[in-house]
Scaffold this motif. Sequence first.
Motif, mmCIF file in Angstrom:
data_model
loop_
_atom_site.group_PDB
_atom_site.id
_atom_site.type_symbol
_atom_site.label_atom_id
_atom_site.label_comp_id
_atom_site.label_asym_id
_atom_site.label_seq_id
_atom_site.Cartn_x
_atom_site.Cartn_y
_atom_site.Cartn_z
ATOM 1 N N VAL B 77 73.397 46.017 17.394
ATOM 2 C CA VAL B 77 74.563 46.070 18.261
ATOM 3 C C VAL B 77 74.576 44.851 19.181
ATOM 4 N N GLY B 78 73.408 44.526 19.729
ATOM 5 C CA GLY B 78 73.288 43.353 20.601
ATOM 6 C C GLY B 78 73.684 42.086 19.873
ATOM 7 N N LEU B 79 73.195 41.963 18.673
ATOM 8 C CA LEU B 79 73.459 40.758 17.896
ATOM 9 C C LEU B 79 74.951 40.596 17.595
ATOM 10 N N VAL B 80 75.571 41.678 17.127
ATOM 11 C CA VAL B 80 76.997 41.621 16.793
ATOM 12 C C VAL B 80 77.815 41.283 18.036
ATOM 13 N N LEU B 81 77.465 41.949 19.145
ATOM 14 C CA LEU B 81 78.180 41.713 20.385
ATOM 15 C C LEU B 81 77.970 40.266 20.859
ATOM 16 N N TYR B 82 76.737 39.772 20.649
ATOM 17 C CA TYR B 82 76.418 38.390 21.011
ATOM 18 C C TYR B 82 77.318 37.417 20.249
ATOM 19 N N LEU B 83 77.451 37.679 18.952
ATOM 20 C CA LEU B 83 78.292 36.807 18.125
ATOM 21 C C LEU B 83 79.742 36.835 18.592
ATOM 22 N N LEU B 84 80.208 38.027 18.979
ATOM 23 C CA LEU B 84 81.591 38.152 19.436
ATOM 24 C C LEU B 84 81.804 37.471 20.782
ATOM 25 N N LEU B 85 80.794 37.560 21.666
ATOM 26 C CA LEU B 85 80.955 37.085 23.042
ATOM 27 C C LEU B 85 80.573 35.616 23.230
ATOM 28 N N SER B 86 79.816 35.066 22.261
ATOM 29 C CA SER B 86 79.350 33.675 22.419
ATOM 30 C C SER B 86 80.546 32.725 22.344
ATOM 31 N N HIS B 87 80.316 31.490 22.782
ATOM 32 C CA HIS B 87 81.418 30.519 22.887
ATOM 33 C C HIS B 87 82.292 30.457 21.650
ATOM 34 N N ALA B 88 81.619 30.486 20.490
ATOM 35 C CA ALA B 88 82.384 30.368 19.247
ATOM 36 C C ALA B 88 83.030 31.677 18.831
ATOM 37 N N GLY B 89 82.648 32.756 19.473
ATOM 38 C CA GLY B 89 83.114 34.080 19.054
ATOM 39 C C GLY B 89 84.541 34.378 19.471
ATOM 40 N N VAL B 90 85.065 35.473 18.875
ATOM 41 C CA VAL B 90 86.456 35.873 19.139
ATOM 42 C C VAL B 90 86.673 36.152 20.625
ATOM 43 N N LEU B 91 85.654 36.767 21.244
ATOM 44 C CA LEU B 91 85.795 37.162 22.641
ATOM 45 C C LEU B 91 85.175 36.135 23.590
ATOM 46 N N GLY B 92 84.825 34.962 23.031
ATOM 47 C CA GLY B 92 84.201 33.904 23.817
ATOM 48 C C GLY B 92 84.943 33.553 25.099
ATOM 49 N N PRO B 93 86.251 33.397 25.031
ATOM 50 C CA PRO B 93 87.020 33.001 26.211
ATOM 51 C C PRO B 93 86.880 33.957 27.395
ATOM 52 N N LEU B 94 86.413 35.168 27.162
ATOM 53 C CA LEU B 94 86.264 36.122 28.262
ATOM 54 C C LEU B 94 85.068 35.773 29.153
ATOM 55 N N ASN B 95 84.188 34.881 28.637
ATOM 56 C CA ASN B 95 83.016 34.470 29.412
ATOM 57 C C ASN B 95 82.153 35.633 29.887
#
Lengths: 254, 235
Positions: B77-95
């Motif tokens: 779960v952490g990993l998937v969320l990390y991928l989504l939240l990281s700069h390149a991820g879909v949710l990256g802009p949310l910082n």
Amino acid sequence: MHEAAALPVSRRAEAEGAVRPLEGLGLRVERAGRVLLDIPELRMSGSEITALMGFNGSGKSLLLRVLAGLVQPDAGTVLWAGRPPGRERARRLGFVFQKPVLLRRSAAANIRYALKVAGFPRAEIAGRTEAALASAGLQGLAGSPARVLSGGEQQRLAVARALALEPEVLFLDEPTASLDPGSTLAIEALVAGARGRGTKIVLVTHDAGQARRLAQEILFLQQGRLVERASAGQFFTGPQSEAARAFLEGRIHI
Amino acid sequence: MQDFGSAVWQALGLVASFDRDLLEIVLLSLRVSLTAVLAAGLVGLPLGAVLAVLRFPGSGLLVVLLNAMMGLPPVVVGLVLYLLLSHAGVLGPLNLLYTPTAMIVAQAVLVTPIIAALARQTVADIRGEYREQLQVLGVSRRTEVATLLWDARYSLLTAMVAGFGRAIAEVGAVIIVGGNINHVTRVMTTTIALETSKGNLALALGLGMILLSLTILVNAAVQGLRATAARTAYA
Ligand SMILES: Nc1ncnc2c1ncn2[C@@H]1O[C@H](COP(=O)(O)OP(=O)(O)O)[C@@H](O)[C@H]1O
Ligand SMILES: [Mg+2]
């Protein structure tokens, strides 16, 4: 809430549609190849008290559930005032189960809940709740959790809750089967009172004495079939079917 | 590496002195996990109740899935969320990466299936008892769900506590999306992992004691509440 909620009860009944007469046409229920219910025609009208009698397992509870719309028959139709059962009009029926189903709330809250769901005006709910509790002699237990009440009190509460909705038809499934004589008479008084106010009563009972005290009409079931339908006077003095005779004489009938 | 005895003494000292750093970590843990459980309950309780009441195409599969998701591996779960939240991820802009909010999201994702699955079972049990009565009263589906949730409230607390226990004890997901940054995203479990690896057993043990006590306390409180409710027939 919908518009009908604000109408007085008599008008509310019209708005939601009446449920009388109750009819069953070609009712058949089968489970695992066994015929549990097979009743070609049944019509219940008027506001008298009808007692459903028969040996254990003859299908009394099942017939009650089918007529109340709780169980779908495998064949045939139930009609409430000529139309198939529906959720809105279910509110015009009351049902008291052999083992009362009370919510995890106080006695008063159980009645308030039913009134609210049935769409009674907010302003009337407190008064109607109080009256219903008093009618069952439960005014002192209004705040008590419903599920710590004694068996007799629980069943009185269940009957009072059903009657608070001023149903057109009230079904009772052996409501006094596990009660002492005092509680039994209290329930019978509630039922007789409801009949006096125009509610049609359909009562399953094993107790011939109770049927004699309350009912004007007797339906006798045997193995899912309606074998006798008679006025109470006729039934108790001269039952026509062998099964009913055996039942009344307390004989074991195979 | 300290010896165990002196570490325990030192740990007790830290706990007793309400060490500021320690307190900060404990409070952040509580804030993250309580928020996560609340959010998970807001979704999981109605979801569980709806699954207990409604039968629709695929509802059976959904229940199986939900039960399977109770055992989601936190690191995944952490990993998937990390991928989504990281700069390149879909949710990256949310910082949100390396913030307490990210940790709340991670724990909520882990805990929602637990609460939903337990709620479904609890509500299904009460429904077995209530169904015909509610049907006779002409109750709508929506009212039925609300009624069942309300009448199951004391039992549902147990589901919430199970969720809280899982959330507050979890390391894998929060360490990945929180980053275990001092004074920012450091919670009890990640601190215990870090300090143990550094050989600072006193702080790790102190936090361990607090974590254990909190879990016991919460469970005891809820069990007491349920016992009272059961005695008065509200549960
Ligand atoms: N849902 C059901 N599935 C299978 N059998 C049932 C079901 N409901 C009732 N029965 C059977 O139907 C018969 C009649 O049951 P019931 O109506 O409860 O009898 P009574 O109330 O007259 O004692 C019994 O043999 C019972 O086992
Ligand atoms: Mg029966």
